[in-house]
Design a protein around this motif. Structure first.
Motif, PDB file in Angstrom:
ATOM      1  N   ARG A 170      31.043  -8.351  43.817  1.00 29.03           N
ATOM      2  CA  ARG A 170      31.638  -7.892  42.004  1.00 29.03           C
ATOM      3  C   ARG A 170      33.330  -7.044  42.618  1.00 29.03           C
ATOM      4  O   ARG A 170      33.853  -7.138  41.460  1.00 29.03           O
ATOM      5  CB  ARG A 170      30.278  -6.679  41.858  1.00 29.03           C
ATOM      6  N   GLN A 197      35.300  -9.841  42.656  1.00 27.30           N
ATOM      7  CA  GLN A 197      35.116 -10.750  41.244  1.00 27.30           C
ATOM      8  C   GLN A 197      34.866 -12.831  41.661  1.00 27.30           C
ATOM      9  O   GLN A 197      35.070 -13.290  41.216  1.00 27.30           O
ATOM     10  CB  GLN A 197      36.354 -11.177  40.316  1.00 27.30           C
ATOM     11  N   VAL A 198      33.512 -12.390  42.319  1.00 27.93           N
ATOM     12  CA  VAL A 198      32.820 -13.759  43.057  1.00 27.93           C
ATOM     13  C   VAL A 198      32.139 -13.861  42.806  1.00 27.93           C
ATOM     14  O   VAL A 198      30.730 -14.258  43.164  1.00 27.93           O
ATOM     15  CB  VAL A 198      33.426 -14.079  44.162  1.00 27.93           C
ATOM     16  N   GLU A 199      30.925 -12.766  41.913  1.00 29.55           N
ATOM     17  CA  GLU A 199      29.495 -12.517  41.622  1.00 29.55           C
ATOM     18  C   GLU A 199      28.930 -13.397  41.197  1.00 29.55           C
ATOM     19  O   GLU A 199      27.857 -14.417  41.174  1.00 29.55           O
ATOM     20  CB  GLU A 199      29.291 -10.749  41.216  1.00 29.55           C
ATOM     21  N   ASP A 200      29.860 -13.874  40.083  1.00 33.02           N
ATOM     22  CA  ASP A 200      29.365 -15.166  39.156  1.00 33.02           C
ATOM     23  C   ASP A 200      28.541 -16.252  40.027  1.00 33.02           C
ATOM     24  O   ASP A 200      27.890 -17.085  40.039  1.00 33.02           O
ATOM     25  CB  ASP A 200      29.069 -15.483  37.996  1.00 33.02           C
TER      26      ASP A 200
END
Length: 255
Positions: A184, A187-190
């Motif tokens: 998270r 910014q690579v959680e998805d």
């Protein structure tokens, strides 16, 4: 039938006390300093309030300590003059349970609970070691709690089993929580969740369950992770992972 005191009946303690009450034993608890929620749980489980810990000690043949790990030794010291069987069923290191055993009067028994609060599913076990383990196990005969004596085992063995089990279950949950937070923050959680769906399809659900559990109970697991780290160190094994796991639970936001 026996008189059993339970200190202090949280979710697990009340459920274990309820098993004893259903088996026909008199089960006591002490309300002094406890919350209304604790009182409601104890009443629902059939536990009788005797007011103080001193009164509980005076009236009980057996005492079960089921409390947060950080409180185990202080709780034991309240039973220095107790003459019955004292069962420490907390998630603490073998060295800590030996301190407990040296602090109480009467006969100490080491216990380790594995599973959720007993609910009839048969999935909860109480492992016992030390003198009088068989007598404690007999209290739970025919109940929802599966009490098992570790043969020829002394104080510290049941706790070592519990610690080893929780080192994986709650330790791996902490690792999943840390991984999700890292993804998270980066910014690579998805993308991570999409990759998990392809290659590790159970991890998204496990991480969601870990988050829900940490929200509800993570405050109790800080001390448990620290006790696990202490046990690793006592055996000259790396203790850093579980110290980090304790920090993850310490920092976890709670609603």
């Amino acid at each position: 039938m026996s008189v059993v005191g339970v200190v202090h009946p949280g979710e697990m303690g009340a459920a274990v006390g309820g098993c004893l009450w259903q088996a026909g034993h008199t089960v006591l608890w002490a309300s002094a300093g406890r919350s209304a929620a604790t009182a409601d749980r104890a009443a629902a489980a059939g536990l009788a309030d005797v007011g103080t810990v001193a009164a509980l000690a005076a009236k009980s043949d057996v005492v079960l300590s089921i409390c947060p790990p950080h409180a185990a030794v202080a709780t034991a010291r309240e039973f220095a003059a107790f003459g019955g069987i004292y069962v420490d069923a907390n998630a603490i290191a073998p060295d800590t349970v030996r301190t407990v055993a040296a602090s109480v009067g009467g006969t100490p028994v080491d216990g380790g609970i594995i599973g959720y609060p007993p609910d009839g599913s048969g999935g909860t076990r109480l492992y016992l070691s030390g003198a009088e383990s068989a007598a404690v196990a007999a209290l739970f005969a025919g109940t929802d709690l599966d009490a098992r004596v570790l043969p020829d085992a002394g104080i510290g063995v049941a706790s070592a089993l519990k610690i080893s089990y929780a080192a994986w279950t709650k330790g791996s949950q902490a690792l999943l929580l840390g991984v999700r937070e890292l993804a998270r923050a980066a910014q690579v959680e998805d993308v991570l969740l999409a990759e998990w769906e392809l290659s590790q399809p159970d991890l998204a659900g496990r991480s969601a369950r870990a988050a829900a559990a940490a929200d509800a109970k993570g405050w109790r697991w800080i001390g448990e992770m620290e006790e696990i780290a202490t046990t690793f160190a006592a055996h000259e094994l790396p203790a850093g992972f579980h110290r980090a796991a304790a920090e993850i639970y310490r920092q976890w936001p709670r609603t």
